[in-house]
Enzyme design. Structure first.
Site, mmCIF file in Angstrom:
data_model
loop_
_atom_site.group_PDB
_atom_site.id
_atom_site.type_symbol
_atom_site.label_atom_id
_atom_site.label_comp_id
_atom_site.label_asym_id
_atom_site.label_seq_id
_atom_site.Cartn_x
_atom_site.Cartn_y
_atom_site.Cartn_z
ATOM 1 N N MET A 339 0.735 2.683 6.936
ATOM 2 C CA MET A 339 0.485 3.176 5.818
ATOM 3 C C MET A 339 1.788 2.978 4.863
ATOM 4 O O MET A 339 2.992 3.107 5.170
ATOM 5 C CB MET A 339 0.195 4.663 6.014
ATOM 6 C CG MET A 339 0.141 5.253 4.373
ATOM 7 S SD MET A 339 -1.360 4.665 3.502
ATOM 8 C CE MET A 339 -0.743 4.954 2.003
ATOM 9 N N GLU A 340 1.582 2.486 3.715
ATOM 10 C CA GLU A 340 2.492 1.851 2.783
ATOM 11 C C GLU A 340 3.449 2.717 1.763
ATOM 12 O O GLU A 340 3.625 2.478 0.711
ATOM 13 C CB GLU A 340 1.675 0.772 1.832
ATOM 14 C CG GLU A 340 0.935 1.137 0.775
ATOM 15 C CD GLU A 340 -0.481 1.336 1.140
ATOM 16 O OE1 GLU A 340 -1.316 1.528 0.503
ATOM 17 O OE2 GLU A 340 -0.791 1.186 2.593
ATOM 18 N N GLU A 374 2.348 -4.261 4.698
ATOM 19 C CA GLU A 374 2.730 -3.060 4.162
ATOM 20 C C GLU A 374 3.920 -3.290 3.150
ATOM 21 O O GLU A 374 3.930 -2.618 2.022
ATOM 22 C CB GLU A 374 3.538 -2.117 5.288
ATOM 23 C CG GLU A 374 2.276 -1.774 6.240
ATOM 24 C CD GLU A 374 1.020 -1.250 5.872
ATOM 25 O OE1 GLU A 374 1.013 -0.546 4.701
ATOM 26 O OE2 GLU A 374 -0.027 -1.676 6.146
ATOM 27 N N HIS A 377 2.691 -4.113 -0.363
ATOM 28 C CA HIS A 377 2.291 -2.972 -0.969
ATOM 29 C C HIS A 377 3.172 -2.543 -1.883
ATOM 30 O O HIS A 377 2.936 -1.750 -2.873
ATOM 31 C CB HIS A 377 1.585 -2.015 -0.066
ATOM 32 C CG HIS A 377 0.109 -2.466 0.336
ATOM 33 N ND1 HIS A 377 -0.816 -2.205 -0.667
ATOM 34 C CD2 HIS A 377 -0.591 -2.015 1.382
ATOM 35 C CE1 HIS A 377 -2.099 -2.333 -0.125
ATOM 36 N NE2 HIS A 377 -1.945 -2.278 1.286
ATOM 37 N N GLU A 396 -5.971 -3.560 -0.928
ATOM 38 C CA GLU A 396 -5.979 -3.885 0.297
ATOM 39 C C GLU A 396 -6.174 -5.486 0.663
ATOM 40 O O GLU A 396 -5.930 -6.042 1.499
ATOM 41 C CB GLU A 396 -6.948 -2.975 1.049
ATOM 42 C CG GLU A 396 -6.614 -1.480 1.125
ATOM 43 C CD GLU A 396 -5.051 -1.120 1.817
ATOM 44 O OE1 GLU A 396 -4.589 -2.094 2.453
ATOM 45 O OE2 GLU A 396 -4.774 -0.149 1.656
#
Length: 953
Positions: A339-340, A374, A377, A396
């Site tokens: 998760m970024e 990640e 992002h 995404e």
């Protein structure tokens, strides 16, 4: 918006959690957790009678208020509360917001939090900078829409700022969402980690907030935590002091204010982890993990590659990294791959940790691409964010595409630009060729409920998004594409956008290059790829020089329920070659076109979609197909490797769609005795895998095995020779993949000497468990084959190794292999383990069930298990889980009979009232696939049996 550290008068008076009065409140909160929860639920129940016109019955926030900043203090308890029997956290939050439209309502999100009543209300409101706060008339929680509603006695004034203070308790559950707990053991001692996963709609489980991506704000975080633990958040530590609160000695850590950002990017962790860090540089890079993992050097590879990938993206975006640090942390329990979160990226351990002695080349590739995804992002998604979840694909899909560029910069020998074809393009085509697929971008009003948002985290969003953006980059050229990205990021930083904003900037960049000669605007071209589902099959008639496009469906008789604004017509960029020589780019702008240079003589062949740069399939006239197959048989290396893989995959899928014969598709594999490259073999394995799924319970199976045995034997012998009888490993990464493929296919098809080799390796390990001489690249294949041919002794040995594994990637290999046994009672026991988080972590339950279902013996067991435990699985793993759709797909993949279709329909009917949450679309696709499989088997079984019989001798 201001970025300064703002402390209001009221928050200062409240004292957050540093005083004795606050401690008393906290203790009281934990004591009355259950009672307060009941009170809140009673209020929630009353609100269900409200008419639909009320704003709190609408899932989207009104636009009357805009958050400016939050001051949040959270205190996670890492031990079970004696009274409630739960792990809990307590907290206080003060959100500063500005009134944009006159209103007497404050509506923000709150889910599963028990709010302390302050003077009989759920919150306290004060004015800021001279604004006078209206008195609160009443307040309540709305369970359905997850809102805290505060009704005021008079209206807020436009342009004025106010602060809403809340005091609350929540459960630090093991549900992998919001503020949750993860557990692991150091020896016999259980350790608890308090960590977060806010995306997409779980920040509201940690504190009341305006939980929509466009509601950006600045966050000031403070964490209270036990001595001996470390606290991390998005920003750097401002101060960390030891304090005593009501007799408890704790540490209070405060953090730098975040940049203006969305709630879903917020992260904080309390743990006992260790870290390694980079030396010098303008950005502090730290890799955090369990102490043993750090001590063993498992974070070294990630640390080595993070800096170069960050530097690549700074150059690629022509924009500096916006923060002063990049923490990356490996968590024992984590729902997604990673998760970024801005400045504090969270990972599964398998996505960040690498051990030279135990991890494979595939593990290294995965880590490189996930880190790159990640970090991509940090700019695209974090600095500039989509306005609403309907454009999630923009975040995404883009990160998925450029992750291969970033990984390629870090590992240039891996050929990442071609790997994207296997891992993204062709993977998602199988989904996007279903009538139940969906467009990349939808209307905002079509995506409202949390389950609808979670459902968007699928392969269409990630992989098709990557594929069409890669196609865009290919026809614009990478320099033009990157220049447009740079201006887009700089123009919209710290803000939100819609996809049209990106098209506009790419168009301006394209206009600066007069050589491009695009047939239409970027928007006109790309809207056809994102606003309608599916993709075309381009059919080329080389005898006449004609070309046509049609919407490609695996089942041409299926009914597409979605209308298209473009009548399923695309503007298609076609790169092509003639008999090995590249030709110019051709644009197909209509349904059909004639008088093309693709007309050939009888000795020439045409190959379209070179490099597989476009998101479409290609069909040809029979003569051209014959010439391509002949070329493969005579000198296959004239055709580029990626296009050899393309020929196989296109042919097999065209056969499923009844556009070519199954015999033609199978004929593309005849040359394989000469093929040594990984990509074509991988595509053959995938497509033959479908045949095995359809026929491994029929008389066709033996003949398929015999044919593949004949084809793969030369590959097996080749690698046996170049590795000195399996004692060395090929140097090139993709050759290493080919070696694994050779052993896997050879053993599964009965090539002489393969199974005995596997058994010898595994038995050697069983004799000396402390010394595993099986090369990491081969372990998953070896483990699986050994357990498939073994019994309880082998299974129990592997289970013990799994439970004792301290390296996550090794545990993953064993977890997968345990599903390979052919012993039904062992598989049933393994399925039952999936209901016990002490045996199989929640993050791994769905993957384990799917692995069991991929086993021909395990499939009916897994199907019965799912039906028997659907309620449990749905409540614990399903409602908002990103992986739940994959569970349905994996369980039903083999369905190909009328009986199985009836069982599936019965299952759907029996659970219709409860619903399927984020798997709703997967259920529709399972029905469609099953019906298509039934038809395909009925129409092709006889021909397939004859072809394999004729060609297996």
């Amino acid at each position: 918006m201001g970025k300064g550290f703002f402390i209001s008068k009221n928050l200062g008076i409240a004292g957050v959690v540093v005083g004795a009065g606050a401690l008393a409140t906290i203790i009281a909160l934990s004591v009355v957790y259950s009672q307060e929860k009941g009170k809140n639920q009673d209020v929630e129940a009353q609100t269900t009678l409200s008419p639909p016109k009320d704003p709190w019955d609408i899932y989207r926030l009104p636009h009357s208020l805009a958050p400016v900043s939050y001051n949040i203090t959270l205190w996670p308890r890492l031990v079970i509360n004696d009274i409630t029997g739960l792990y809990i956290f307590t907290g206080q939050s003060a959100v500063l917001f500005e009134c944009k439209k006159e209103t007497d309502l404050i509506i923000l999100h709150s889910n599963k939090l028990n709010l302390t009543l302050i003077n009989g209300q759920h919150a306290r409101l004060t004015g800021v900078d001279g604004a006078e706060a209206p008195a609160i008339q009443n307040s309540w929680l709305v369970k359905k829409t997850q809102f805290l509603v505060v009704r005021l006695q008079s209206s807020l004034q436009v342009g004025k700022r106010y602060e809403l203070y809340t005091d609350f308790t929540g459960e630090l559950a093991d549900d992998l969402g919001g503020f949750y707990r993860s557990e692991y053991y150091e020896g016999e001692i259980k350790k608890v980690v308090a960590t977060t996963q806010m995306q997409p709609v779980n920040a509201r489980k940690a504190f009341p907030c305006f939980d929509e991506p466009a509601m950006k704000a600045v966050f000031h975080m403070t964490l209270i935590h036990p001595h001996g633990t470390v606290a991390l958040a998005n920003g750097m530590v401002l101060a960390s002091v030891n304090v005593t609160i009501g007799g408890q000695d704790v540490t209070r850590t405060s953090f730098e204010a975040t940049p203006t950002m969305s709630t879903y990017l917020l992260a904080f962790v309390v743990c006992e982890f260790s870290f390694i860090s980079s030396d010098g540089g303008k950005v502090l890079i730290r890799i955090w993990a369990r102490k043993q993992a750090i001590d063993e050097g498992q974070g070294d590879y990630a640390l080595k590659k993070t800096g170069p990938v960050l530097e690549f993206f700074e150059t690629y975006y022509n924009t500096d990294y916006p923060l002063n640090k990049s923490d990356q942390i490996a968590l024992p329990d984590f729902s997604a791959g990673a998760m970024e979160n801005w400045g504090l990226i969270t990972y599964r351990e398998t996505a960040l940790l690498f051990n030279n002695a135990s991890s494979s080349s595939a593990d290294k590739e995965w880590i490189a691409t996930v880190i790159s995804h990640e970090l991509a992002h940090m700019w695209f998604g974090n600095l500039v964010t989509m306005k609403w979840w309907n454009d999630l694909w923009l975040n995404e899909g883009f990160a998925s595409y450029v992750s291969y560029l970033g990984a390629n910069s870090a590992e240039p020998t891996w050929n990442f630009p071609d790997l994207i074809v296997l891992k993204e393009v062709y993977k998602v085509m199988s989904v996007d060729s279903l009538a139940s697929s969906h467009p990349l971008s939808t209307r905002e009003e079509d995506i409202l409920e949390p389950a609808q948002i979670s459902e968007l985290f699928d392969s269409i969003t990630y992989s098709k998004g990557a594929a069409v953006l890669r196609m865009l980059s290919e026809f614009l050229t990478e320099p033009v594409f990157a220049r447009g990205l740079s201006t887009y990021l700089n123009a919209h930083k710290y803000s939100n956008t819609v996809y049209q904003d990106l098209w506009n900037h790419l168009q301006k960049s394209a206009d600066m290059n007069t050589e491009l000669n695009l047939p239409a605007s970027v928007e006109d071209i790309m809207n056809r790829w994102i606003l309608q589902m599916g993709f075309p099959v381009v059919t080329i008639d080389t005898t006449k020089g004609h070309i046509a496009q049609n919407h490609f469906l695996l089942d041409p008789d299926s009914t597409v329920n979605r209308t298209s604004p473009f009548q399923y017509e695309w503007i298609v960029p076609i790169k092509w070659m003639k008999s090995g020589a590249d030709q110019t780019l051709y644009w197909l702008q209509t349904k059909t076109a004639t008088h093309l240079p693709m007309k050939t003589s009888e000795s020439e062949w045409v190959l379209a979609n070179t490099k597989v740069s476009g998101f479409f399939r290609v069909n040809y006239d029979p003569g051209n197909w014959d010439r391509l197959i002949t070329q493969l048989s005579t000198d296959h290396e004239v055709i580029p490797v990626v296009n050899r893989a393309q020929i196989v995959d296109d042919a097999f899928n065209l056969a499923k769609a009844k556009k070519v014969s199954t015999s033609l598709a199978l004929s593309t594999t005849l040359y394989l005795q000469k093929e040594r490259e990984y990509m074509p073999w991988e595509m053959v394995d995938r497509n033959m895998g479908y045949f095995f799924l359809m026929f491994d319970r029929s008389e066709v199976y033996g003949h398929m095995q015999a044919y593949l045995n004949k084809q793969v034997t030369p590959l097996f012998e080749y690698f046996k020779n170049i590795t000195a009888n399996w004692t060395t490993i090929p140097e090139k990464p993709l050759d290493q993949y080919s070696q694994v493929k050779a052993i896997s296919l050879a053993c599964s098809t009965g090539v002489a000497g393969c199974d005995s080799l596997i058994k010898a390796w595994f038995q050697d390990w069983m004799k000396t468990p402390e010394v595993n001489r099986i090369h990491p690249n081969l372990r998953q294949t070896v483990y699986c084959r050994a357990l498939a041919s073994g019994g309880m002794e082998e299974w129990d040995f592997a289970w013990k190794r799994y439970k004792e594994a301290t390296i996550a990637s090794e545990a993953d290999k064993l977890m997968y292999a345990l599903a390979c046994t052919r012993v039904p009672w062992l598989l049933n026991r393994y399925l039952e383990y999936c209901l016990d988080p002490q045996m199989i972590r929640k993050q791994d339950a769905t993957a384990t069930i799917v692995s069991i279902a991929s086993n021909v013996v395990g499939q009916p067991l897994a199907w019965n298990f799912i039906r028997a435990h659907w309620g449990n699985l749905y409540n614990n793993y399903g409602g908002g889980s990103f992986s739940f759709g994959r569970l349905i797909e994996g369980i039903t993949r083999r369905f190909s009979s009328e009986f199985e279709l009836k069982e599936l329909q019965q299952f759907i009917n029996e659970n219709a009232e409860q619903g399927f949450g984020s798997a709703s679309q997967a259920v529709d696709q399972a029905l469609e696939r099953t019906k298509a499989n039934i038809k395909w088997v009925a129409e092709n079984k006889a021909d397939v049996l004859k072809w394999f019989t004729d060609n297996s001798a």
